[in-house]
Design a protein around this motif. Structure first.
Motif, PDB file in Angstrom:
ATOM      1  N   MET A   1       0.835  -1.209   0.000  1.00 37.45           N
ATOM      2  CA  MET A   1       0.000   0.000   0.000  1.00 37.45           C
ATOM      3  C   MET A   1       0.865   1.251   0.000  1.00 37.45           C
ATOM      4  N   ASN A   2       0.266   2.331  -0.421  1.00 38.12           N
ATOM      5  CA  ASN A   2       0.955   3.607  -0.476  1.00 38.12           C
ATOM      6  C   ASN A   2       0.219   4.599   0.421  1.00 38.12           C
ATOM      7  N   PHE A   3       0.868   5.000   1.520  1.00 42.01           N
ATOM      8  CA  PHE A   3       0.256   5.865   2.508  1.00 42.01           C
ATOM      9  C   PHE A   3       0.703   7.316   2.351  1.00 42.01           C
ATOM     10  N   LEU A   4      -0.200   8.230   2.683  1.00 40.11           N
ATOM     11  CA  LEU A   4       0.162   9.624   2.897  1.00 40.11           C
ATOM     12  C   LEU A   4      -0.017   9.883   4.383  1.00 40.11           C
ATOM     13  N   VAL A   5       0.999  10.415   5.033  1.00 35.44           N
ATOM     14  CA  VAL A   5       0.952  10.605   6.485  1.00 35.44           C
ATOM     15  C   VAL A   5       1.309  12.042   6.847  1.00 35.44           C
ATOM     16  N   THR A   6       0.576  12.588   7.808  1.00 36.99           N
ATOM     17  CA  THR A   6       0.899  13.921   8.318  1.00 36.99           C
ATOM     18  C   THR A   6       1.768  13.785   9.562  1.00 36.99           C
ATOM     19  N   GLY A   7       2.413  14.883   9.947  1.00 37.03           N
ATOM     20  CA  GLY A   7       3.295  14.840  11.114  1.00 37.03           C
ATOM     21  C   GLY A   7       3.194  16.078  11.961  1.00 37.03           C
ATOM     22  N   ARG A   8       4.130  16.210  12.836  1.00 34.58           N
ATOM     23  CA  ARG A   8       4.165  17.353  13.751  1.00 34.58           C
ATOM     24  C   ARG A   8       4.606  18.620  13.011  1.00 34.58           C
ATOM     25  N   TYR A   9       4.350  19.749  13.663  1.00 28.90           N
ATOM     26  CA  TYR A   9       4.652  21.032  13.039  1.00 28.90           C
ATOM     27  C   TYR A   9       5.125  22.001  14.102  1.00 28.90           C
ATOM     28  N   LYS A  10       6.199  22.726  13.815  1.00 30.83           N
ATOM     29  CA  LYS A  10       6.663  23.770  14.728  1.00 30.83           C
ATOM     30  C   LYS A  10       7.418  24.826  13.926  1.00 30.83           C
TER      31      LYS A  10
ATOM     32  N   LYS B   1       8.084   5.665  10.369  1.00 31.59           N
ATOM     33  CA  LYS B   1       8.964   5.161   9.316  1.00 31.59           C
ATOM     34  C   LYS B   1       9.196   3.666   9.498  1.00 31.59           C
ATOM     35  N   LYS B   2       9.414   3.267  10.735  1.00 31.71           N
ATOM     36  CA  LYS B   2       9.631   1.853  11.033  1.00 31.71           C
ATOM     37  C   LYS B   2       8.344   1.057  10.829  1.00 31.71           C
ATOM     38  N   TYR B   3       7.210   1.673  11.163  1.00 33.41           N
ATOM     39  CA  TYR B   3       5.931   0.974  11.057  1.00 33.41           C
ATOM     40  C   TYR B   3       5.587   0.679   9.593  1.00 33.41           C
ATOM     41  N   PHE B   4       5.759   1.658   8.730  1.00 38.48           N
ATOM     42  CA  PHE B   4       5.475   1.444   7.312  1.00 38.48           C
ATOM     43  C   PHE B   4       6.424   0.412   6.709  1.00 38.48           C
ATOM     44  N   LYS B   5       7.666   0.425   7.158  1.00 38.88           N
ATOM     45  CA  LYS B   5       8.630  -0.572   6.673  1.00 38.88           C
ATOM     46  C   LYS B   5       8.183  -1.970   7.086  1.00 38.88           C
ATOM     47  N   LYS B   6       7.753  -2.102   8.341  1.00 36.19           N
ATOM     48  CA  LYS B   6       7.273  -3.394   8.837  1.00 36.19           C
ATOM     49  C   LYS B   6       6.042  -3.854   8.064  1.00 36.19           C
ATOM     50  N   MET B   7       5.184  -2.894   7.697  1.00 41.64           N
ATOM     51  CA  MET B   7       3.975  -3.219   6.932  1.00 41.64           C
ATOM     52  C   MET B   7       4.274  -3.446   5.446  1.00 41.64           C
ATOM     53  N   LYS B   8       5.562  -3.298   5.081  1.00 41.37           N
ATOM     54  CA  LYS B   8       5.996  -3.452   3.686  1.00 41.37           C
ATOM     55  C   LYS B   8       5.211  -2.523   2.765  1.00 41.37           C
ATOM     56  N   SER B   9       5.086  -1.298   3.234  1.00 45.36           N
ATOM     57  CA  SER B   9       4.317  -0.291   2.495  1.00 45.36           C
ATOM     58  C   SER B   9       5.176   0.932   2.226  1.00 45.36           C
ATOM     59  N   SER B  10       4.846   1.631   1.173  1.00 49.06           N
ATOM     60  CA  SER B  10       5.499   2.898   0.877  1.00 49.06           C
ATOM     61  C   SER B  10       4.695   4.040   1.500  1.00 49.06           C
ATOM     62  N   TYR B  11       5.345   5.178   1.679  1.00 49.53           N
ATOM     63  CA  TYR B  11       4.642   6.319   2.260  1.00 49.53           C
ATOM     64  C   TYR B  11       5.282   7.614   1.780  1.00 49.53           C
ATOM     65  N   SER B  12       4.500   8.677   1.857  1.00 55.88           N
ATOM     66  CA  SER B  12       5.003  10.031   1.636  1.00 55.88           C
ATOM     67  C   SER B  12       4.575  10.881   2.807  1.00 55.88           C
ATOM     68  N   PHE B  13       5.426  11.798   3.177  1.00 58.18           N
ATOM     69  CA  PHE B  13       5.166  12.688   4.304  1.00 58.18           C
ATOM     70  C   PHE B  13       4.611  14.003   3.776  1.00 58.18           C
ATOM     71  N   TYR B  14       3.437  14.377   4.264  1.00 57.11           N
ATOM     72  CA  TYR B  14       2.794  15.588   3.753  1.00 57.11           C
ATOM     73  C   TYR B  14       3.409  16.848   4.359  1.00 57.11           C
ATOM     74  N   ASN B  15       3.647  17.832   3.534  1.00 55.83           N
ATOM     75  CA  ASN B  15       3.998  19.177   3.980  1.00 55.83           C
ATOM     76  C   ASN B  15       3.381  20.165   2.992  1.00 55.83           C
ATOM     77  N   PRO B  16       3.356  21.442   3.311  1.00 53.39           N
ATOM     78  CA  PRO B  16       2.640  22.418   2.463  1.00 53.39           C
ATOM     79  C   PRO B  16       3.117  22.506   1.023  1.00 53.39           C
TER      80      PRO B  16
ATOM     81  N   ASP C   1      -3.299   5.213  -1.308  1.00 55.86           N
ATOM     82  CA  ASP C   1      -4.313   4.244  -0.895  1.00 55.86           C
ATOM     83  C   ASP C   1      -4.969   4.605   0.427  1.00 55.86           C
ATOM     84  N   CYS C   2      -4.233   5.312   1.288  1.00 61.97           N
ATOM     85  CA  CYS C   2      -4.746   5.592   2.634  1.00 61.97           C
ATOM     86  C   CYS C   2      -4.087   6.850   3.189  1.00 61.97           C
ATOM     87  N   LEU C   3      -4.844   7.596   3.963  1.00 62.15           N
ATOM     88  CA  LEU C   3      -4.335   8.773   4.676  1.00 62.15           C
ATOM     89  C   LEU C   3      -4.187   8.424   6.153  1.00 62.15           C
TER      90      LEU C   3
END
Length: 204
Positions: A1-10, A25-40, A51-53
């Motif tokens: 699966m391909n995830f889009l994930v949000t994170g902290r902001y400061k 990062k470790k969790y997506f690797k364990k799930m054998k999934s790709s991800y992108s980190f959302y920023n503006p 596939d999932c937010l």
């Protein structure tokens, strides 16, 4: 699966800085999934390719903190939720994310005790994603929910009756007050819960 994930902001050196906890990062690797980190600067035209937010945890929502930076993050995440609902894609809301969507739908967040850096049992109600009766999870939140309106189906509560797992009715939105990406005593049960949610919602 391909995830889009949000994170902290400061703000660092008068500039906005978005960052993702290493646990994800470790969790997506364990799930054998790709991800992108959302920023503006992320190209919003690419949202439908995911596939999932995942709306991740960390910090408080604006209605609690009254911090303008939290207001900014809330706006970004609510807009992403709106887009993924439009595409009929599953959404997982973790800790702060759960609080954000609960507050958006006019539910009452309250200060909660003894939920920081502990493990506890969650009693699981009948649901479509797991046959487990209990799950032992982590806990890292200062605010929680004891009631949800009828837009939500409550799946799990801790021993103090605070709500730990819920799903929006007729929506592909799973709400977790604990952190699946951090250590849990029943990690395998939690992973299977998340996987089953994704299997049932990405195929419909």
């Amino acid at each position: 699966m391909n995830f889009l994930v949000t994170g902290r902001y400061k703000i660092l050196e008068n500039k906005p800085f978005f960052y993702l906890d290493i646990g994800w990062k470790k969790y997506f690797k364990k799930m054998k999934s790709s991800y992108s980190f959302y920023n503006p600067t992320f190209n919003k035209k690419n949202l439908k390719n995911f596939d999932c937010l995942v709306i991740s945890g960390g910090g408080d929502i604006y209605s609690i903190s009254k911090n303008k930076h939290d207001k900014y993050r809330d706006k970004i995440e609510l807009n992403l939720i709106k887009q993924f609902l439009k595409y009929n894609k599953p959404i997982i809301l973790v800790c702060r994310g759960f609080q954000l969507i609960a507050n958006f739908f006019d539910n009452n967040l309250v200060k909660i005790n003894k939920h920081i850096r502990i493990n506890h049992q969650i009693v699981i109600n009948k649901n479509n994603f797991s046959k487990e009766k209990k799950i032992n999870s982590n806990s890292y939140h200062n605010y929680g929910l004891f009631k949800l309106n009828n837009l939500f189906h409550i799946i799990g509560r801790s021993s103090d009756k605070s709500i730990e797992i819920a799903k929006l009715k007729n929506k592909k939105m799973l709400c977790l007050m604990f952190h699946p990406e951090r250590f849990n005593k029943d990690q395998k049960k939690i992973d299977n819960f998340v996987i089953n949610f994704l299997k049932k919602t990405t195929c419909n």
